[in-house]
Write an enzyme that holds these catalytic residues in place. Structure first.
Site, PDB file in Angstrom:
ATOM      1  N   CYS A  59      -3.280 -39.142  77.278  1.00  0.00           N
ATOM      2  CA  CYS A  59      -4.399 -38.209  77.177  1.00  0.00           C
ATOM      3  C   CYS A  59      -5.552 -38.807  76.374  1.00  0.00           C
ATOM      4  CB  CYS A  59      -3.936 -36.899  76.556  1.00  0.00           C
ATOM      5  SG  CYS A  59      -3.108 -37.103  74.997  1.00  0.00           S
ATOM      6  N   GLU A  65      -6.461 -50.806  73.564  1.00  0.00           N
ATOM      7  CA  GLU A  65      -6.461 -51.077  74.997  1.00  0.00           C
ATOM      8  C   GLU A  65      -7.703 -51.831  75.440  1.00  0.00           C
ATOM      9  OE1 GLU A  65      -5.411 -47.801  77.480  1.00  0.00           O
ATOM     10  OE2 GLU A  65      -3.853 -47.059  76.124  1.00  0.00           O
TER      11      GLU A  65
END
Length: 120
Positions: free
Chosen positions: A85, A116
């Site tokens: 999420c 990321e």
DNA sequence: ATATTAACAATCG
DNA sequence: CGATTGTTAATAT
């Protein structure tokens, strides 16, 4: 129970900055409403290092104007990180994480995205 | 059992 | 900033 061990190791790899995919991991979404389940299903498909807007996700579900509802659905995500999420952000700013937009949660969300390789 | 309302991790003009 | 949006949980009828 075998999955649980695997999961722990995958989480460690993820924290090391490796590109890990959690889509294999079994989850139980039976407490949630149909809409909420749908939102989380779609969220699961967002690839590592990518990001999507509440509105975009809503549109992708055919509910163009339900961005706000998407937000409330995500706030009930039982499996943060496993169901990414944190890859769903606001069109303006950051949105929220783990049920609120508390600064602690937001900085964690930012860290995950940075992990990321997402530009903020 | 249904109807109304408030609260939201939002968005658009 | 204000109006508006979809969904859900709480509250009222």
């Amino acid at each position: 129970m075998e999955d649980l061990e695997r999961l722990c190791h995958e989480i460690l790899r993820y924290l090391k900055g490796e590109q890990v995919d959690f889509s294999w991991c079994p989850v139980n979404l039976s407490d949630l409403s149909d809409f909420e389940r749908d939102v989380l299903e779609h969220t699961r498909r967002i690839p590592y290092g990518h990001t999507m807007t509440y509105g975009e996700l809503a549109a992708q579900m055919g509910r163009k104007r339900a961005s706000r509802a998407v937000g409330s659905a995500l706030s009930k995500n039982p499996y943060p990180i496993i169901i990414p999420c944190h890859r769903v952000v606001s069109s303006k700013g950051m949105g929220g994480f783990c049920g609120s937009k508390d600064p602690e949660n937001l900085s964690l969300k930012r860290k995950l995205l940075e992990l990321e390789g997402v530009k903020i």
